[in-house]
Design an enzyme around this catalytic site. Structure first.
Site, PDB file in Angstrom:
ATOM      1  N   GLY B  29      -8.605 -14.918 -52.335  1.00 27.19           N
ATOM      2  CA  GLY B  29      -8.151 -13.637 -51.816  1.00 27.19           C
ATOM      3  C   GLY B  29      -9.268 -12.685 -51.431  1.00 27.19           C
ATOM      4  N   CYS B 239      20.155 -21.681 -35.892  1.00 22.13           N
ATOM      5  CA  CYS B 239      19.495 -22.154 -34.669  1.00 22.13           C
ATOM      6  C   CYS B 239      20.528 -22.755 -33.713  1.00 22.13           C
ATOM      7  CB  CYS B 239      18.431 -23.197 -35.018  1.00 22.13           C
ATOM      8  SG  CYS B 239      17.707 -23.978 -33.558  1.00 22.13           S
ATOM      9  N   CYS B 242      19.508 -26.810 -33.355  1.00 20.82           N
ATOM     10  CA  CYS B 242      19.612 -27.781 -34.447  1.00 20.82           C
ATOM     11  C   CYS B 242      20.537 -27.298 -35.558  1.00 20.82           C
ATOM     12  CB  CYS B 242      18.225 -28.106 -35.013  1.00 20.82           C
ATOM     13  SG  CYS B 242      17.543 -26.794 -36.052  1.00 20.82           S
ATOM     14  N   CYS B 264      14.980 -22.067 -33.517  1.00 26.64           N
ATOM     15  CA  CYS B 264      13.884 -22.194 -34.484  1.00 26.64           C
ATOM     16  C   CYS B 264      12.561 -21.815 -33.831  1.00 26.64           C
ATOM     17  CB  CYS B 264      13.746 -23.639 -34.966  1.00 26.64           C
ATOM     18  SG  CYS B 264      15.068 -24.194 -36.029  1.00 26.64           S
ATOM     19  N   CYS B 270      12.534 -28.113 -35.597  1.00 27.90           N
ATOM     20  CA  CYS B 270      13.769 -28.139 -34.808  1.00 27.90           C
ATOM     21  C   CYS B 270      13.946 -29.501 -34.144  1.00 27.90           C
ATOM     22  CB  CYS B 270      13.693 -27.032 -33.756  1.00 27.90           C
ATOM     23  SG  CYS B 270      15.247 -26.673 -32.957  1.00 27.90           S
TER      24      CYS B 270
END
Lengths: 188, 282, 360
Positions: B29, B239, B242, B264, B270
């Site tokens: 980080g 979606c 899909c 997607c 997808c």
């Protein structure tokens, strides 16, 4: 320069890339023992340690050679292949030697609160690396890992400095394992 | 292109990058300053990610590059082509088949695996930059772990909007220490950062910063007890291609009358689902 | 049925083919030669070398051709090429006092040893379009004077002998390198000057102008501006001596600035410094003014909060490859972020509407 100077990487871009990925895997998974071979290192330097040096050290990174590693064959090899300035522990970006020869961790640069990255990386030569001993937890470790650490108490003190502190690579023959400062060290 | 070194960069530059990456991994980080190089694509177009990928690649790698979740957007195509040319690596669109994935603004839907490296392109790495423009000040805040300013800002959001009004680049806390910018991924993706089996590397070329999340690192999105973090996406939509309910969706305008649909954003996710459905139907 | 957009790769290839075609333009017009650009667009070449941080007129000319005359794009090409070059060492400091001068002026002294040399300047031309250039009239050679006898000392050294201008002692041996180490604040002057010399001419010009208009006013005069050729040498430790390996054209400007004095220093003149590859005097003067403005804090001047005096502001934004890259990246798709914002705005509006209803 001695006559026995051993070669570095035959194909530097590719071999350094392979070596770095092993080192990166080791650093990203503290305690995990990775293979790091392919270099005929000058005694008493291990193949793994020589690989780390060739991959990470150059004229911009001061190097400290400790104890038996501070010998003519290693110095010649460093001068020829790396060009790294040889310095005392206080100025070292990298240091190489056995645990005992390297001395207390506190004499190496620990980084500052503002720039904790400006700390030394120690390459500690070991007799053998084993996935047993101290219990390691923290970033990079799923559940827990184990590694035979030379001095868990000193390393625990180093970890307590986080985000400051040194990072360590343990090498033995053609093997490496890493212990960044972020790792928590439990009991054996 | 034989005039260029493997993976474009010279070895001294790669060593510099590799040292910075290792320090970044050791201090999860924390943003490690590095001397970013000019690359053959512009700053702001993924030079940080490209330098990280170049420093990590081995010839045996299989590389996937996505932008906005899609493999076929122009910048993803350009970067994928670059590495195919200068490092002769295999490329793929399949998330599961890739050993290195360079991404802009998304984390793939398919869970990442151990051994994979996810490389993020980062525009502004400093999560405190929009609160305090000065590097000298923000560096001190990180050093002292003084994140009061961020807490105040987030709480002001709640007072004003009833929630934290941040939809992407939602700040996270790494292992309880550093506050980190996860790059402009939608906050929907934030939970995927946490305890991820893959190594996650972040590169900001123009701003000269590298940071990292080692595998299995604890990553928490900033929130308050009474206002817990919620990942969000288009509400109640699936979606149109899909049928996925669990993926991040892009809105597509389909006609001049305001017609729209959702698909997607992760094109590989997808396409894989559509292919499986076609197989099942056959 | 909706089909997701595909074909990015072919679209890119076609766009590049179109670019090549457009770059060549009308085939009935002769192709530009690199030497023509180098010789006849020399000031554009100089700017590309200066901001590209690479002294090679032929490569800069090639970059200008490839970039269709877009100077920042040409600088970008040079910078990207520069990245791939191995680094053999550092040169020794150039001695600008030993410059073979083609232009040298001072606004502070009417005359000084070495004299004023106007050189090839636009300064006193009338800016009237010269239609003779359209038909390529032959150009007679300019009259020549005798070559300069020896080194021409810097004009400000005369002020220095009287102690009227702040001395600039030699810096530490260890000069940081902006291209090898990330910028760190606060930056020392050597690092600031590196950033400024490759910074965008337009940006520095505007900043310098702002100091003249009162935003960090520091009362600058051009103490000396000189343009000419200097030799570049390097010390080779393996040989044990130094060798000269290049002769380059540079522009140097020293500004003379008023300084009221502070608690620790008596009133004296101070200087700003500009040094740029090629003949780039607008840039060199701008650089000197901005350098001086950036010294406000170390000189203990009051009111040191104008944009040109703000080191982080100036250094973080003066590089046109960084700024143009980031600016232009907003052309890239941002569907995902925009979608996230869209959802957030809808949600906030929805919540606000419900709140309004509840209130009614």
């Amino acid at each position: 320069m001695t006559a026995q100077l051993t070669p570095g990487f035959a194909n530097p871009p590719i071999e350094a890339a392979h070596a770095f990925r092993q080192v990166l895997e080791a650093m990203a998974h503290p305690g995990r023992i990775m293979g790091l071979a392919g270099i005929a290192a000058p005694a008493p330097c291990s193949a793994a340690a020589a690989c780390v040096l060739l991959t990470l050290v150059d004229g911009t990174t001061p190097l400290h050679l400790a104890g038996a590693h501070d010998c003519a064959p290693v110095r010649d090899w460093v001068r020829f292949h790396l060009g790294a300035p040889l310095v005392g522990p206080q100025e070292a970006a990298f240091a190489l030697g056995t645990w005992d020869a390297l001395g207390p961790l506190a004499i190496y640069p620990q980084g500052s609160a503002e720039y904790p990255d400006r700390s030394a990386t120690l390459i500690v030569e070991c007799v053998a690396l084993q996935a047993s001993g101290a219990r390691l937890t923290g970033p990079g470790i799923k559940d827990a890992a184990w590694l035979n650490l030379p001095d868990p108490a000193a390393l625990r003190t180093n970890a307590a400095l986080f985000p400051r502190g040194v990072d360590i690579m343990f090498t033995s023959g053609a093997q490496i394992a890493a212990l960044p400062r972020s790792t928590q060290i439990g009991d054996a | 292109m034989t005039a260029y070194n493997f993976a474009y960069l010279d070895e001294a530059t790669k060593r510099m990058l590799r040292r910075a990456i290792l320090k970044a991994v050791a201090i999860p980080g924390y943003q490690v300053p590095f001397s970013s190089r000019e690359m053959p694509m512009p700053y702001g177009w993924g030079t940080g990610g490209v330098q990280l990928t170049a420093a990590c690649l081995v010839p045996e790698d299989t590389l996937k590059v996505i932008d906005q979740g899609a493999d076929d957007t122009t910048n993803a195509v350009s970067i994928r082509k670059f590495f195919a040319r200068v490092a002769q690596v295999a490329t793929t669109e399949a998330t599961g088949a890739a050993s290195i994935i360079q991404t802009r603004h998304r984390i793939p839907e398919a869970p990442l695996q151990e051994g994979q490296i996810l490389v993020f392109q980062v525009p502004i790495p400093e999560p405190l930059r929009f609160l305090e423009p000065r590097e000298t000040e923000t560096r001190t805040m990180h050093a002292l772990e003084d994140y009061g300013l961020m807490q105040v800002r987030l709480y002001e959001d709640i007072a004003r909007h009833g929630e934290i009004a941040r939809a992407y680049a939602y700040p996270v806390r790494v292992e309880g220490r550093y506050i980190m910018d996860p790059s402009p991924i939608p906050k929907f993706d934030n939970p995927k950062l946490d305890n991820c089996p893959a190594l996650q590397l972040f590169g900001a070329g123009r701003e000269c910063r590298i940071y990292a999340l080692p595998p299995y690192t604890r990553v928490e999105s900033l929130d308050f007890e009474d206002y817990p973090f919620t990942p969000s996406k288009a509400a109640g939509q699936c979606c149109a291609l899909c049928g996925a309910m669990d993926s991040y969706l892009d809105e597509v305008i389909t006609d001049d009358a305001g017609g729209r649909m959702f698909v997607c954003s992760d094109t590989d996710y997808c396409a894989t689902r559509v292919a499986v459905q076609a197989e099942d139907a056959a | 049925m909706y089909v997701a957009v595909k074909g990015g790769e072919r679209a890119i290839d076609n766009a590049h083919a179109w670019l090549e075609d457009a770059r060549r333009g009308d085939r009935a017009v002769p192709d530009l030669e690199i030497a023509q650009i180098r010789e006849q667009l020399a000031l554009a070449v100089d700017r590309v070398m200066a901001e590209g941080s690479l002294y090679d007129p032929d490569l800069a000319a090639l970059a200008l051709k490839q970039a269709r005359g877009d100077v920042i794009e040409a600088v970008f090409l040079i910078r990207a090429y520069r990245t791939t070059l191995p680094r053999f060492g550092s040169s020794l400091p150039v001695d600008t006092g030993a410059m073979q001068i083609t232009r040298r002026i001072s606004a502070t002294y009417k005359d000084a040893p070495g004299g004023q040399v106007l050189g090839p300047t636009f300064d006193y031309t009338h800016r009237l379009l010269d239609f003779d250039l359209e038909n390529g009239q032959p150009v007679p050679p300019a009259p020549e004077a005798d070559a300069q006898a020896g080194p021409v000392p810097h004009i400000l050294s005369h002020l220095g002998r009287e102690g009227l201008i702040q001395a600039e002692p030699a810096g530490s041996e260890d000069v940081p390198d902006l291209t090898r180490a990330p910028l760190e604040f606060p930056a020392q002057r050597a690092l600031r000057l590196q950033a400024l010399t490759r910074g965008d001419e337009g940006f520095l010009l505007s900043l310098a102008y702002s100091t003249q208009r009162g935003y960090g006013r520091n009362h600058a005069f051009v103490g000396e501006l000189r343009i000419g050729h200097v030799r570049v040498a390097a010390y080779l430790p393996e040989l044990g001596f130094e060798i000269e390996f290049a002769e380059i054209q540079i522009t140097e400007c020293e500004s003379v600035n008023q300084f009221q004095g502070s608690k620790t220093e008596p009133a004296q003149f101070t200087r700003g410094y500009g040094l740029v590859f090629g003949q780039s005097e607008r840039k060199a003067i701008s650089m000197a003014l901005v350098d001086r403005a950036l010294r406000a804090r170390e000189l203990g001047e009051d009111m040191a909060d104008a944009p040109a005096q703000d080191e982080e502001f100036v250094l973080s934004h003066c590089d046109n490859i960084q700024s143009s890259g980031f600016l232009e990246h907003i052309k890239l798709p941002h569907y995902v972020d925009f979608q996230a914002e869209l959802e957030l705005i809808r949600k906030l509006r929805c919540a606000a509407a419900q709140g309004l209803e509840a209130a009614q």
